[in-house]
Design a protein around this motif. Structure first.
Motif, mmCIF file in Angstrom:
data_model
loop_
_atom_site.group_PDB
_atom_site.id
_atom_site.type_symbol
_atom_site.label_atom_id
_atom_site.label_comp_id
_atom_site.label_asym_id
_atom_site.label_seq_id
_atom_site.Cartn_x
_atom_site.Cartn_y
_atom_site.Cartn_z
ATOM 1 N N SER A 58 -41.817 -6.259 9.406
ATOM 2 C CA SER A 58 -41.464 -5.051 10.201
ATOM 3 C C SER A 58 -42.277 -3.688 9.448
ATOM 4 O O SER A 58 -41.745 -2.907 9.204
ATOM 5 C CB SER A 58 -40.022 -4.722 10.050
ATOM 6 N N PRO A 59 -43.539 -3.961 9.854
ATOM 7 C CA PRO A 59 -44.570 -2.706 8.863
ATOM 8 C C PRO A 59 -44.190 -1.352 9.699
ATOM 9 O O PRO A 59 -44.160 -0.544 8.792
ATOM 10 C CB PRO A 59 -45.853 -3.093 9.312
ATOM 11 N N GLU A 60 -43.918 -1.442 10.861
ATOM 12 C CA GLU A 60 -43.811 0.083 11.606
ATOM 13 C C GLU A 60 -42.352 0.725 10.785
ATOM 14 O O GLU A 60 -42.340 1.847 10.997
ATOM 15 C CB GLU A 60 -43.541 -0.182 13.232
ATOM 16 N N VAL A 61 -41.282 -0.176 10.456
ATOM 17 C CA VAL A 61 -40.241 0.592 9.811
ATOM 18 C C VAL A 61 -40.542 1.302 8.589
ATOM 19 O O VAL A 61 -39.800 2.309 8.283
ATOM 20 C CB VAL A 61 -39.200 -0.392 9.438
ATOM 21 N N PHE A 62 -41.497 0.878 7.834
ATOM 22 C CA PHE A 62 -41.857 1.574 6.682
ATOM 23 C C PHE A 62 -42.937 2.255 6.629
ATOM 24 O O PHE A 62 -43.544 2.899 5.571
ATOM 25 C CB PHE A 62 -41.833 0.610 5.602
ATOM 26 N N ALA A 63 -43.791 2.614 7.826
ATOM 27 C CA ALA A 63 -44.851 3.300 7.772
ATOM 28 C C ALA A 63 -44.968 4.669 7.207
ATOM 29 O O ALA A 63 -45.691 5.042 6.955
ATOM 30 C CB ALA A 63 -45.436 3.116 9.283
ATOM 31 N N ALA A 64 -43.863 5.381 7.397
ATOM 32 C CA ALA A 64 -43.792 6.727 6.966
ATOM 33 C C ALA A 64 -43.316 6.793 5.693
ATOM 34 O O ALA A 64 -43.143 8.009 4.958
ATOM 35 C CB ALA A 64 -42.756 7.618 7.857
ATOM 36 N N ILE A 65 -42.941 5.597 4.774
ATOM 37 C CA ILE A 65 -42.435 5.862 3.391
ATOM 38 C C ILE A 65 -43.460 5.424 2.569
ATOM 39 O O ILE A 65 -44.277 4.435 2.727
ATOM 40 C CB ILE A 65 -41.272 4.983 3.331
ATOM 41 N N LYS A 66 -43.823 6.182 1.473
ATOM 42 C CA LYS A 66 -44.523 5.874 0.581
ATOM 43 C C LYS A 66 -44.178 4.549 -0.155
ATOM 44 O O LYS A 66 -43.222 4.611 -0.761
ATOM 45 C CB LYS A 66 -44.776 7.203 -0.536
ATOM 46 N N MET A 67 -45.260 3.574 -0.280
ATOM 47 C CA MET A 67 -44.633 2.569 -1.075
ATOM 48 C C MET A 67 -45.686 2.326 -2.190
ATOM 49 O O MET A 67 -46.682 2.614 -2.426
ATOM 50 C CB MET A 67 -45.343 1.171 -0.145
ATOM 51 N N TYR A 68 -44.747 2.092 -3.451
ATOM 52 C CA TYR A 68 -45.526 1.750 -4.565
ATOM 53 C C TYR A 68 -45.221 0.194 -4.613
ATOM 54 O O TYR A 68 -44.270 -0.308 -4.942
ATOM 55 C CB TYR A 68 -44.793 2.542 -5.594
ATOM 56 N N VAL A 69 -46.572 -0.594 -4.946
ATOM 57 C CA VAL A 69 -46.346 -2.017 -4.972
ATOM 58 C C VAL A 69 -46.596 -2.473 -6.362
ATOM 59 O O VAL A 69 -47.873 -2.278 -6.772
ATOM 60 C CB VAL A 69 -47.419 -2.820 -3.789
ATOM 61 N N PHE A 70 -45.756 -3.254 -6.928
ATOM 62 C CA PHE A 70 -45.946 -3.787 -8.421
ATOM 63 C C PHE A 70 -46.461 -4.955 -8.328
ATOM 64 O O PHE A 70 -45.885 -5.725 -8.007
ATOM 65 C CB PHE A 70 -44.640 -3.530 -9.086
ATOM 66 N N SER A 71 -48.021 -5.056 -8.665
ATOM 67 C CA SER A 71 -48.514 -6.476 -8.668
ATOM 68 C C SER A 71 -49.805 -6.374 -9.754
ATOM 69 O O SER A 71 -50.435 -5.202 -9.821
ATOM 70 C CB SER A 71 -49.147 -6.507 -7.343
ATOM 71 N N ASN A 72 -49.854 -7.498 -10.276
ATOM 72 C CA ASN A 72 -51.117 -7.579 -11.118
ATOM 73 C C ASN A 72 -52.117 -8.410 -10.535
ATOM 74 O O ASN A 72 -53.344 -8.685 -11.056
ATOM 75 C CB ASN A 72 -50.832 -8.361 -12.668
ATOM 76 N N THR A 73 -51.901 -8.922 -9.216
ATOM 77 C CA THR A 73 -52.641 -9.898 -8.660
ATOM 78 C C THR A 73 -53.275 -9.088 -7.325
ATOM 79 O O THR A 73 -54.270 -9.426 -6.707
ATOM 80 C CB THR A 73 -52.066 -11.171 -8.219
#
Length: 181
Positions: A58-73
């Motif tokens: 559901s990428p469209e649901v979160f398009a307006a929200i700033k996402m911070y993705v925690f990942s080392n890869t």
């Protein structure tokens, strides 16, 4: 300072996903307060697997929200997302918390939630307990380093049998500072 609020679904036996990574057991028959919750947030903290799931489903649901993705890869994220690595964890979270804005949704997964608990960086927990026993899967709480006490600040029961529990973490005090007085 912006609040970090953990908001997620949990089976009655403590799992956030089934044994095959499924989450089809999560109720979607009502709003369960999500419209209001989303209206009070403008950013989301999530791990790599959760990010990939959201982008797939559901990428469209979160398009307006700033996402911070925690990942080392991960080396690349789409749209309004930013990668935060383990080396930047605490400093970057503190920077984001002190920026102007609304609440921050801590979405998951379990490893990320545990890191936030271990660093005492969650302001509230909104746990939606679904009336289902999965028997196996991924537990919410893993690798917690010490006892974490909570204070219940609210609860709501829905006609489906889902119960939302709202907690805050009890403050931790470092009493060793008194040794030097």
């Amino acid at each position: 300072m912006r609040k970090i609020i953990l908001n997620l679904a949990l089976s009655l036996d403590g799992y956030i996903e089934g044994p095959n990574g499924e989450y089809d057991w999560c109720f979607a028959d009502q709003d369960y307060g999500m419209t209001g919750f989303l209206g009070s947030t403008d950013a989301i903290f999530l791990g790599r697997k959760s990010y990939e799931m959201l982008m797939r489903d559901s990428p469209e649901v979160f398009a307006a929200i700033k996402m911070y993705v925690f990942s080392n890869t991960l080396t690349h994220v789409e749209g309004n997302a930013e990668i935060i690595t383990e080396t930047d964890f605490k400093a970057r979270i503190e920077e984001i918390r002190h920026q102007p804005g609304a609440n921050i949704w801590l979405f998951g997964g379990a490893e990320l939630v545990s890191a936030f608990i271990n660093h005492n960086m969650i302001n509230e927990m909104l746990i939606s307990v679904h009336p289902v026993i999965l028997g196996a899967g991924k537990p919410l709480f893993i690798n917690i380093k010490e006892r974490t006490e909570l204070t219940l600040i609210g609860s709501e029961q829905f006609s489906s049998g889902l119960v939302q529990l709202k907690y805050t973490l009890k403050p931790k005090f470092d009493l060793s500072v008194l040794d030097n007085l």
